[in-house]
Design an enzyme around this catalytic site. Structure first.
Site, short mmCIF file in Angstrom:
data_model
loop_
_atom_site.label_atom_id
_atom_site.label_comp_id
_atom_site.label_asym_id
_atom_site.label_seq_id
_atom_site.Cartn_x
_atom_site.Cartn_y
_atom_site.Cartn_z
N GLU A 1 0.38 -1.04 -0.01
CA GLU A 1 0.01 -0.16 -0.19
C GLU A 1 0.34 1.75 -0.58
O GLU A 1 1.76 1.33 0.88
CB GLU A 1 -0.87 0.15 1.21
N LYS B 1 -10.41 0.81 -1.14
CA LYS B 1 -10.51 0.15 0.02
C LYS B 1 -11.64 0.58 0.90
O LYS B 1 -11.24 1.94 1.15
CB LYS B 1 -8.83 1.21 0.89
N CYS C 1 -4.50 -3.08 4.35
CA CYS C 1 -4.08 -2.28 5.20
C CYS C 1 -5.32 -2.88 7.09
O CYS C 1 -5.51 -3.77 7.10
CB CYS C 1 -4.00 -1.64 5.64
#
Length: 310
Positions: free
Chosen positions: A80, A179, A212
């Site tokens: 990321e 995300k 994440c």
């Protein structure tokens, strides 16, 4: 007579597929990348300057991708924020964004770069995958225009998303994930209106994608495993180690063991922010992992994994 380039790529891809089908395992790679960061600024840089910075990072990633492919990897995950970093406002991130189409359009940016709006980053990533006959997973920024007919449209007339993309060994865009669980400092990006559970099939199992902070929530991470039955989760991350419970290697390994799937975790590397620790994690434990709080060097990991670990 020598075969044409398209035929050669097709033949190499077909051979890779047959090799993968012949085995219940595959070789995966992750790369922990020491990101080259842009200079701090309150004003947006030019698109040319943004691309120059991204190309510096992609130069490093391309080296890792080539090395992984030469060692037999079928897929590689990169981190990321690995292409442009993380110190941005909504305005200053904009020159780094591209419009990323739905993978349903069946697009190979490497061979058809002008089909959509200019997308030099997607084109280069596609070519990395195609030229090395490997799946490439990367994290970039997506931009989507909107207008007043959309009640949620931001005042600047666009949505901006933290986005993972996957290119297959022919260079085709096969997955795009926005995300959903943004970390508190990611004010440069918008939340998708609904959580996305993105999966795609490979010759070596069913894959899902999370990014994440997503791993701490049910959607999409748990949904990918419990409802969509993926075999492997791809996990680009910019993970800051926080004691006692949120250290990367221990948390990611425990998650893979608890969920009963492979987790391919690729972290950024920045020791001043306690960003290090990634690996290839399985239900039986780590197949390979890396943690380095003493140097500023990146690290490539490879391991042979079960295609169907459950």
């Amino acid at each position: 007579m020598l075969p044409s380039q398209p035929l050669l790529h097709t033949a190499v891809f077909a051979l890779a597929v047959l090799q993968a089908l012949a085995s219940d395992t595959f070789t995966a790679a992750v790369y922990e990348h020491a990101v080259i960061l842009p200079d701090a600024t309150d004003e947006p840089v030019s698109p040319d300057d943004a691309l120059a910075l991204m190309n510096k990072n992609m130069d490093v990633l391309e080296g890792a991708i080539k090395e992984a492919a030469q060692q037999g990897a079928h897929i590689i995950v990169t981190p990321e924020d690995g292409i442009y970093g993380w110190h941005f406002t909504r305005e200053t991130i904009y020159p780094y964004l591209e419009d990323i189409p739905d993978p349903a359009v069946n697009w190979i940016p490497c061979t058809d770069p002008t089909r959509f709006a200019p997308a030099p980053v997607q084109e280069r990533l596609s070519c990395m995958a195609r030229n090395n006959s490997i799946y490439v997973v990367a994290n970039i920024g997506d931009k989507k225009p909107c207008n007043s007919s959309d009640a949620g449209c931001p005042s600047d007339g666009r949505y901006q998303y933290n986005t993972d993309v996957v290119f297959d060994p022919e260079g085709k865009l096969v997955a795009r994930y926005h995300k959903y669980n943004l970390f508190r400092r990611e004010t440069q990006f918008n939340y998708p209106k609904e959580p996305e559970a993105v999966t795609f099939e490979t010759p070596f199992g069913k894959f899902g994608i999370a990014t994440c902070f997503d791993i701490l929530f049910r959607e999409p991470a748990v949904v990918l495993v419990s409802e969509l039955q993926v075999d492997t989760v791809l996990f680009p991350t910019a993970w800051m180690n926080v004691l006692p419970f949120l250290t990367a290697v221990e948390f990611h390994s425990a998650w893979a063991m608890g969920m009963g799937v492979n987790l391919l975790s690729a972290n950024t590397h920045n020791i001043s922010l306690a960003m290090t620790g990634d690996g290839l994690f399985t239900p039986e434990g780590p197949a390979a992992y890396h943690y380095d709080s003493g140097t500023e060097e990146g690290c490539l990991l490879l391991a042979e994994l079960s295609a169907h670990p459950r």
